[in-house]
Design a protein around this motif. Structure first.
Motif, short mmCIF file in Angstrom:
data_model
loop_
_atom_site.label_atom_id
_atom_site.label_comp_id
_atom_site.label_asym_id
_atom_site.label_seq_id
_atom_site.Cartn_x
_atom_site.Cartn_y
_atom_site.Cartn_z
N ALA A 1 0.84 -1.20 0.00
CA ALA A 1 0.00 0.00 0.00
C ALA A 1 0.88 1.25 0.00
O ALA A 1 1.96 1.26 0.59
CB ALA A 1 -0.90 0.00 1.22
N HIS A 2 0.40 2.29 -0.67
CA HIS A 2 1.12 3.57 -0.71
C HIS A 2 0.12 4.71 -0.71
O HIS A 2 -1.05 4.54 -1.07
CB HIS A 2 2.00 3.67 -1.97
CG HIS A 2 3.18 2.78 -1.93
ND1 HIS A 2 4.34 3.10 -1.28
CD2 HIS A 2 3.37 1.54 -2.46
CE1 HIS A 2 5.20 2.11 -1.40
NE2 HIS A 2 4.64 1.14 -2.12
N THR A 3 0.62 5.87 -0.31
CA THR A 3 -0.16 7.10 -0.35
C THR A 3 0.34 7.93 -1.52
O THR A 3 1.53 8.21 -1.61
CB THR A 3 0.01 7.89 0.96
OG1 THR A 3 -0.42 7.07 2.05
CG2 THR A 3 -0.80 9.18 0.93
N LEU A 4 -0.56 8.30 -2.40
CA LEU A 4 -0.22 9.15 -3.53
C LEU A 4 -1.01 10.45 -3.41
O LEU A 4 -2.24 10.42 -3.33
CB LEU A 4 -0.55 8.48 -4.87
CG LEU A 4 0.44 7.44 -5.34
CD1 LEU A 4 0.18 6.11 -4.69
CD2 LEU A 4 0.37 7.32 -6.84
N VAL B 1 3.03 14.95 -8.24
CA VAL B 1 2.72 13.70 -7.54
C VAL B 1 3.74 13.47 -6.43
O VAL B 1 4.94 13.53 -6.67
CB VAL B 1 2.73 12.49 -8.51
CG1 VAL B 1 2.39 11.21 -7.76
CG2 VAL B 1 1.76 12.71 -9.66
N ALA B 2 3.24 13.18 -5.23
CA ALA B 2 4.11 12.80 -4.11
C ALA B 2 3.71 11.39 -3.69
O ALA B 2 2.53 11.11 -3.49
CB ALA B 2 3.96 13.78 -2.95
N VAL B 3 4.69 10.51 -3.57
CA VAL B 3 4.46 9.14 -3.12
C VAL B 3 4.95 9.04 -1.69
O VAL B 3 6.12 9.31 -1.42
CB VAL B 3 5.19 8.13 -4.02
CG1 VAL B 3 4.97 6.71 -3.51
CG2 VAL B 3 4.74 8.26 -5.47
N ASP B 4 4.05 8.69 -0.79
CA ASP B 4 4.34 8.60 0.64
C ASP B 4 4.97 9.92 1.08
O ASP B 4 4.40 10.97 0.84
CB ASP B 4 5.21 7.38 0.94
CG ASP B 4 4.52 6.07 0.55
OD1 ASP B 4 3.29 5.98 0.70
OD2 ASP B 4 5.22 5.16 0.04
N ASP B 5 6.13 9.87 1.73
CA ASP B 5 6.78 11.10 2.21
C ASP B 5 7.91 11.56 1.31
O ASP B 5 8.70 12.43 1.70
CB ASP B 5 7.31 10.88 3.63
CG ASP B 5 6.17 10.69 4.63
OD1 ASP B 5 5.09 11.27 4.40
OD2 ASP B 5 6.35 9.96 5.62
#
Length: 150
Positions: free
Chosen positions: A57-60, A100-104
């Motif tokens: 899982a990731h935060t985008l 776009v930022a993926v996680d931190d």
């Protein structure tokens, strides 16, 4: 058999088919007033769809900016591994960039892709699919789905 005078008197009291039809049409039109908001707009809109092709899982976080750097679209997606978030909120304006930022991690900025939808014979404002690839790279692909403003 009723006399002509009695028949005329009865016909004045009973509505004619024409007046019933007119009343029914008027009621239908007034009942539909304001329903164009429910049916949606006919203004073409852009969309962003996000795909996580990684196992975890990731935060985008996705932001679409216009030429002045103002946000036309901003949303954060929590996406399980090998999943997608499709059919997101449509937006209007003239996009210039996708951030776009993926996680931190540090955000990456890419130019809004030009899908040339009209040349493809599609009525679309154009959208973008954002892919988080298995190697961690972010790829953008233009789309020509026909989406309307909400």
């Amino acid at each position: 058999m009723p006399s002509n005078q009695m028949y005329r008197s009865l016909s004045r009291q009973s509505p004619s088919r024409r007046s019933l039809l007119a009343a029914g049409c008027a009621a239908a039109v007034s009942g539909l007033a304001g329903c164009t908001d429910l049916l949606g707009s006919d203004e073409l809109a852009h969309e962003v769809e996000v795909y996580n092709r990684r196992d975890a899982a990731h935060t985008l976080s996705v932001r679409v900016e216009d030429a002045d750097g103002d946000a036309l679209y901003r949303r954060t997606f929590e996406i399980d591994g090998d999943r997608a978030r499709e059919g997101t909120d449509p937006f209007t304006g003239r996009p210039r960039a996708v951030v776009v930022a993926v996680d931190d991690r540090e955000p990456i900025e890419r130019e809004w892709p030009d899908p040339n939808c009209e040349q493809q014979g599609t009525r679309s404002a154009g959208g973008v699919d954002v892919y988080l690839l298995p190697d961690g790279e972010v790829r953008l692909e233009p789309t020509c789905d026909t989406i309307f403003a909400a």
